[in-house]
Design an enzyme around this catalytic site. Structure first.
Site, PDB file in Angstrom:
ATOM      1  N   GLU A 183       0.817  -1.226   0.000  1.00 49.30           N
ATOM      2  CA  GLU A 183       0.000   0.000   0.000  1.00 49.30           C
ATOM      3  C   GLU A 183       0.847   1.272   0.000  1.00 49.30           C
ATOM      4  O   GLU A 183       0.489   2.268   0.634  1.00 49.30           O
ATOM      5  CB  GLU A 183      -0.945   0.012   1.213  1.00 49.30           C
ATOM      6  CG  GLU A 183      -1.951  -1.111   1.189  1.00 49.30           C
ATOM      7  CD  GLU A 183      -2.974  -1.059   2.329  1.00 49.30           C
ATOM      8  OE1 GLU A 183      -2.704  -0.413   3.357  1.00 49.30           O
ATOM      9  OE2 GLU A 183      -4.043  -1.656   2.174  1.00 49.30           O
ATOM     10  N   GLU A 252      -6.913  -7.428  -1.033  1.00 47.72           N
ATOM     11  CA  GLU A 252      -7.561  -7.306   0.277  1.00 47.72           C
ATOM     12  C   GLU A 252      -9.020  -6.925   0.136  1.00 47.72           C
ATOM     13  O   GLU A 252      -9.342  -5.781  -0.148  1.00 47.72           O
ATOM     14  CB  GLU A 252      -6.846  -6.252   1.156  1.00 47.72           C
ATOM     15  CG  GLU A 252      -5.442  -6.658   1.533  1.00 47.72           C
ATOM     16  CD  GLU A 252      -4.814  -5.774   2.606  1.00 47.72           C
ATOM     17  OE1 GLU A 252      -5.549  -4.992   3.264  1.00 47.72           O
ATOM     18  OE2 GLU A 252      -3.586  -5.861   2.776  1.00 47.72           O
TER      19      GLU A 252
END
Ligand SMILES: *[C@@H]1O[C@H](CO)[C@@H](O)[C@H](O)[C@H]1NC(C)=O
Ligand SMILES: *[C@@H]1O[C@H](CO)[C@@H](O)[C@H](O)[C@H]1NC(C)=O
Ligand SMILES: *[C@@H]1O[C@H](CO)[C@@H](O)[C@H](O)[C@H]1NC(C)=O
Ligand SMILES: *[C@@H]1O[C@H](CO)[C@@H](O)[C@H](O)[C@H]1NC(C)=O
Ligand SMILES: *[C@@H]1O[C@H](CO)[C@@H](O)[C@H](O)[C@H]1NC(C)=O
Ligand SMILES: *[C@@H]1O[C@H](CO)[C@@H](O)[C@H](O)[C@H]1NC(C)=O
Length: 841
Positions: A183, A252
């Site tokens: 991320e 995710e």
């Protein structure tokens, strides 16, 4: 010749065969999907983080994921659990990565290894070892030599370990994807030019590891070619990878959310999780991973922060304790089967998007062999709808997707939950039935024990001082109050300012108050009215961290600890103590002695007590405990305690803190699955302790002679600590006539029969238990949720007897909505529902 040629040719031949096998079992990708052993694949993946459970739990967790329809297990690699000091590695017990990978392999599943090694993950310091912050010149996650060099060594170490086991798919193993960084796209801008250079370096460093499997970087718009960027979110149907040559991968999908001490408990409805997954595959997705499928426990001090709870349950399909969460687990299992029925057409067909209404649409895939699949969606978040598709009518509840593996029959609708609900309770056990009066205690000194570590005329940063070797840092000072005190007009107030995370304040050896930040804000200031005495007054402040920050730009520089202390409200003004002489002590005396360790070395320090003291701060308790009966998972009920740490037989269960969450309107009695989910929706437990029970893995118990050690900071009643068994006590089901009723196991057979099958309710108690009573049964138009079902205006009078006849005193039963017992239609023209609640025992 043959005899002579054999020895020379054979190795060559073997090598050639190995190379061929490797190529065949390797992983590549195209615009549509990963290509494994030469075949495009749709993959369902399930995150299970190995250090958040114990090795004894791994085989069952992985088997439950496989049973739930997972093709692949995903895990992060937790750097600070493995590299405990520079170059010093730990791969034992919960951190035995190779063993975990082997369990996945033995189950016949693929593995997605997200090495990071920065991982965030609500894990302490985002997974980066604290020592790295103190190597001079180090800045995390940017173009910084010390950081890059340690990151590269650790990444290489992990890749080499996996290669040695021949775990990569290119070697015939089961690792099909690897991830570098995590991320970073959220924060790259904050690092300027160094950010871009770092992202490119990270991708290239990964590619140079030569694993033979693709690398991914999630939430990362800036990646080198050949690295695939992937999506993390509650919804990823609209996501597009950077390059048109890359497949759409969802690393995710959050089936719930994490918890922080002092906050209520978030839940994501299964209907919405299923909706997001169906939308993703309908819109060309190819790999979908649940983050997390099993969340588990942040044992010891591994929770990130500040304030992440010890439980990392996450409302995941498998709960913290390793039990299937129903209906979520089973609803998703049906979804996975339905998607797999569509796999061939989805992967080889052409897609067409048809509008079926203002907020209704169909994604249709047709392939060369005549196959056709359709995903019909109603994305209206309020209104149910009936749509026409290929000359048939389909009812689509609001915010739902129907899956049609033949463009005709609905096998699954995301909002129609056929699976039963399993209600799980924590059933208390006495802590010590057979061995009473076995307590001993150790009381911490208030303030500096032994010698101070240093004295300063200012406050130092807490984390810089403890370097996370402990949560605790003592600060003590004293000051004189002149003889004329107390004179009227003095209303002294102790003011404490802190960057976080928590503090206990002691004045003249008495606990006078505690203060903490909260989830969104770690800093706080507190004002406590106090009573001073004439002469010398002593202040001792115990500052605490509650998990180090796990993400954010330059997060490793975010400090903690006291910033100012003064006493206001004195007749003559404010006494500023910030630049007093402060004596510092890192950690607690009990930590220094290792009182939590099971060995006998500390025997003389513990004081035996027939009754342990209650409501006494800074106390260590040791008690012999019985093993809870049976084999149900075990939670330790700490509701009677304040805040602290707890161990069983030397194993760190973690921080406990039954801090009460605020009462607010985010907790609604029923949760509306419709519309975009956010973690503030559908909360539970408002006004209750954030975390009351703490998971104690069964494998940490000995057959006898078990020792529980508790360090309590504030004061509590240790006699009320109990173990509880986590037990499924009842089952509920709510199924309507218009729910899909095709048996997914025999899909081909059921459609060729052409006979419509009536919807049915299936109830099943856990193994070894029977349905002992039927608490509620209504065939008609009942409403409500499990344990609060209500009859509607339509109710078949024989509902209870029909269900009892079918279900009582057996482990599982099926009741068809067309059961002859319901022969008399109680209300023609109304869509009927059968709702049942039953007890298991
Ligand atoms: C899909 O579309 C491509 C390009 O338009 C075409 O060549 C191919 O035949 C189509 N395949 C099917 C199964 O319709
Ligand atoms: C005010 O009174 C307190 C208590 O006697 C004393 O410690 C402090 O030095 C005094 N402050 C000033 C500014 O005189
Ligand atoms: C006293 O302490 C509080 C809290 O730490 C701080 O906000 C305030 O500015 C301080 N006041 C003085 C006069 O130093
Ligand atoms: C958390 O603390 C912040 C800042 O002190 C405050 O604004 C907020 O209301 C607090 N939230 C809760 C839930 O207590
Ligand atoms: C910790 O210490 C370092 C080195 O002295 C300093 O640069 C840094 O600002 C300190 N961190 C905090 C949060 O005070
Ligand atoms: C459950 O029911 C079965 C079949 O009726 C019976 O054999 C079994 O003993 C029962 N088990 C329990 C725990 O009551």
């Amino acid at each position: 010749m043959a005899a002579a040629a054999g020895p020379r040719l054979l190795p060559l031949l073997l090598l050639l065969l190995q190379l061929l096998a490797a190529a065949a079992s390797g992983v590549t990708y195209d615009h549509r999907s990963l290509v494994i052993s030469g075949r495009r694949r749709l993959l369902i993946s399930a995150s299970i983080h190995y250090p958040r459970s114990v090795p004894a739990m791994w085989p069952k967790l992985v088997a439950e994921a496989k049973d739930g329809g997972a093709d692949c297990i995903e895990t992060y690699v937790f750097w600070n659990g493995h590299e405990t000091a520079p170059g010093k590695y730990y791969f034992e017990e919960r951190f035995d990565l190779v063993q975990f990978a082997r369990v996945v392999k033995d189950a016949g599943l693929y593995l997605m290894l997200r090495i990071g090694p920065f991982v965030a993950a609500e894990w302490n310091f985002g997974g980066v070892p604290a020592w790295l912050h103190y190597i001079p010149g180090t800045v995390f996650r940017t173009n910084n030599e010390p950081f890059k060099s340690h990151m590269k060594s650790f990444t290489t170490k992990i890749v080499d370990m996996m290669k040695e086991e021949r775990f990569f798919a290119s070697q015939g193993g089961h690792i099909i994807l690897a991830q570098i960084e995590n991320e970073y796209g959220y924060y790259q801008q904050a690092y300027g030019a160094g950010g871009k250079a770092y992202a490119m370096w990270a991708g290239s460093m990964a590619l140079a590891q030569n694993t033979g499997v693709p690398w991914i970087m999630c939430q990362q718009y800036d990646v080198p070619d050949h690295v695939i960027n992937t999506c993390n979110s509650f919804y990823c149907d609209q996501f597009k990878p950077n390059l048109p040559t890359q497949p759409k991968i969802w690393t995710e999908n959050w089936p719930g959310w994490f918890q922080t001490f002092g906050e209520s408990n978030p839940h994501r409805p299964p209907e919405d999780v299923a909706f997001s997954v169906a939308r993703f595959f309908g819109k060309g997705g190819s790999v979908q991973n649940y983050y997390v499928y099993h969340g588990g426990t942040n044992f010891d001090r591994t929770a990130g922060g500040p304030f992440i709870t010890t439980s990392y349950d996450y409302d995941a399909p498998i709960d913290e304790y390793g039990l299937k969460r129903l209906p979520k687990w089973a609803h998703l299992k049906e979804l996975h089967k339905s998607i797999k029925l569509c796999e061939h057409s989805l992967l080889s067909g052409n897609s067409t998007l048809l509008s079926l209404g203002p907020q209704q649409e169909a994604d249709v895939y047709t392939d060369h062999s005549g196959g056709c699949v359709a995903f019909l969606a109603n994305i209206d978040s309020e209104k149910d709808n009936v749509v026409a598709f290929r000359n048939r009518q389909y009812d689509l509840p609001a915010w739902s997707v129907s899956i049609l593996p033949d463009c005709e029959n609905v096998v699954f609708n995301t909002a129609k939950v056929r699976s039963q609900t399993l209600m799980v309770d924590m059933v208390p056990e006495t802590l010590q039935a057979s061995i009473p009066h076995q307590w001993s205690i150790f009381t911490e000194r208030i303030g500096i024990w032994d010698k101070n570590d240093f004295v300063r005329n200012e406050f130092v940063d807490h984390i810089n001082t403890t370097k996370d070797s402990t949560d605790y840092l003592w600060h003590t000072t004293s000051f004189d109050v002149d003889k004329s005190y107390p004179a009227s007009g003095n209303h002294p107030i102790l003011n404490i300012g802190s960057k976080g995370h928590a503090v206990h304040a002691f004045l003249n050896n008495m606990l006078i108050g505690s203060a903490y930040g909260n989830g969104s804000e770690s800093s706080f200031s507190v004002h406590m009215p106090i009573n001073l005495k004439a002469g010398k007054n002593e202040i001792a402040l115990l500052s605490m961290t509650v998990g180090l920050k796990s993400a954010g730009p330059y997060y490793e520089w975010v400090g903690a600890g006291l910033t100012s202390v003064n006493i206001s409200g004195m007749k003559n003004g404010t006494i500023d103590l910030s630049s007093n002489n402060w004596a510092y002590k890192i950690g607690l005396e009990g930590e220094h002695y290792g009182l939590f360790k099971p060995d006998q070395g500390n025997n003389q320090r513990w004081r035996p007590q027939s009754e342990p003291p209650k409501h006494q701060p800074l106390t260590w308790y040791k008690v012999n405990v019985d093993v809870p009966q049976g084999d149900d998972p075990v939670g330790l009920d700490m509701q009677s305690m304040g805040k602290g740490l707890v161990w069983l037989n030397g194993n760190a269960i973690g921080r406990y803190w039954p801090r009460t969450s605020p009462t607010d309107d985010r907790c609604t009695p029923s949760c509306d699955y419709r519309g975009k989910f956010s973690p503030d929706k559908c909360r539970a437990g408002c006004g209750k302790p954030t975390q009351r029970w703490y998971h104690v893995p069964r494998s940490w118990f000995h057959p006898s002679g078990n020792t529980l050690v508790v360090f309590e900071e504030q004061g509590g009643d240790p006699t009320k600590i109990t173990f509880s068994r986590r037990v499924a006590t009842s089952v509920c089901s709510f199924v309507s006539e218009n729910y899909p009723s095709i048996d997914l196991e025999s899909w081909d057979k059921s459609i060729s029969d052409g006979n419509p099958v009536a919807a049915k309710v299936e109830l099943s108690c856990p193994k070894g238990k029977n349905i002992s009573s039927v608490k509620f049964a209504s065939f008609g138009d009942p409403s409500g949720t499990c344990r609060s079902y209500q009859q509607g205006s339509c109710h078949h009078p024989d509902s209870l007897s029909v269900v009892e006849k079918a279900c009582l005193n057996i482990n599982s039963c099926t009741v068809s909505l067309s059961d002859e017992g319901f022969g008399e239609d109680p209300c023609p023209g109304v869509t009927k529902t059968l709702a049942i609640e039953a007890d298991c025992s």
